[in-house]
Design a protein around this motif. Sequence first.
Motif, short mmCIF file in Angstrom:
data_model
loop_
_atom_site.label_atom_id
_atom_site.label_comp_id
_atom_site.label_asym_id
_atom_site.label_seq_id
_atom_site.Cartn_x
_atom_site.Cartn_y
_atom_site.Cartn_z
N ALA A 17 8.15 17.54 -4.03
CA ALA A 17 7.44 18.79 -4.31
C ALA A 17 5.93 18.62 -4.13
O ALA A 17 5.25 19.51 -3.60
CB ALA A 17 7.76 19.26 -5.74
N GLU A 18 5.40 17.49 -4.54
CA GLU A 18 3.96 17.24 -4.39
C GLU A 18 3.57 17.17 -2.92
O GLU A 18 2.51 17.67 -2.51
CB GLU A 18 3.58 15.94 -5.11
N LEU A 19 4.42 16.56 -2.10
CA LEU A 19 4.13 16.47 -0.67
C LEU A 19 4.15 17.85 -0.02
O LEU A 19 3.31 18.16 0.83
CB LEU A 19 5.15 15.55 0.02
N VAL A 20 5.08 18.67 -0.44
CA VAL A 20 5.16 20.02 0.10
C VAL A 20 3.94 20.83 -0.34
O VAL A 20 3.34 21.58 0.45
CB VAL A 20 6.47 20.71 -0.32
N ARG A 21 3.54 20.70 -1.60
CA ARG A 21 2.36 21.43 -2.10
C ARG A 21 1.10 21.02 -1.35
O ARG A 21 0.17 21.82 -1.19
CB ARG A 21 2.20 21.21 -3.59
N ALA A 22 1.06 19.77 -0.89
CA ALA A 22 -0.10 19.28 -0.13
C ALA A 22 -0.27 20.07 1.17
O ALA A 22 -1.36 20.12 1.74
CB ALA A 22 0.04 17.81 0.17
N LEU A 23 0.83 20.70 1.65
CA LEU A 23 0.77 21.55 2.83
C LEU A 23 0.35 22.97 2.50
O LEU A 23 0.24 23.82 3.38
CB LEU A 23 2.14 21.58 3.53
N GLY A 24 0.14 23.23 1.22
CA GLY A 24 -0.25 24.58 0.79
C GLY A 24 0.93 25.49 0.53
O GLY A 24 0.77 26.71 0.36
N LEU A 25 2.14 24.91 0.46
CA LEU A 25 3.34 25.72 0.19
C LEU A 25 3.65 25.71 -1.30
O LEU A 25 3.32 24.74 -2.01
CB LEU A 25 4.53 25.14 0.96
#
Length: 229
Positions: A218-226
């Motif tokens: 989830a943290e990696l995905v949030r790093a993309l702004g999602l």
Amino acid sequence: MSRTTITLNGESVGRARIEALLADDTLLVIEDCDLTGADLSRLNLQDCVFTRCALADASLYAANLARTRWQRCRGGHADFESADLVDARFDACDLNNAGWRRAKLASVAFRGCKLTGARFEEVSQLGLSFEECLLVGADLRRMSFRKATLRGVDFADADLSGCDFRDAVFEEGCSLRDAHIKDTRFDAADLREADLGGLKLANAKQFAGATISARQAAELVRALGLNVA
């Protein structure tokens, strides 16, 4: 024939004093001594014990340090280039910015050590281990940690370019935050306990078969702004 053991305690020690003692095939135990800036290059200090010594800026270039023991020593910017450290042990030492270029570090163990900014270029490292160590900003390029179990090792901001972490297990307290991982391999590594802050999904193919937690994903995905629902 056993070697005579001599203990130096609380002294300011230089090369001449140590050379004189080593001439008699003496085993040295050096405690609470000041070796700041000392030139100990190329000396045969095999099996010697260093406890709570100050070694900042000391030169141990090409010294024979096999099976030495280092306990609670402070050696910022010390130079271990080309030294033979096979089977040496470092416990709770502060060796920030120390240089280890081309050193023989086979079967060396670092436990509870500060190695921030240390440089490990072209070292011989079979069996080298780190436990509860700070390697923040260290140069570890092309080193192999394949199948290693890493406990409490902080690689934040370290240069891990070309390193091999295949099948490695990162246990609690490990960090890869903002590490440089160009051409680094994490195939089948277990990263669930590691801090992966700063890593990008652009590096995803370097992690083929690696295991991460749902939180890390989830943290990696949030790093993309999602947003993760």
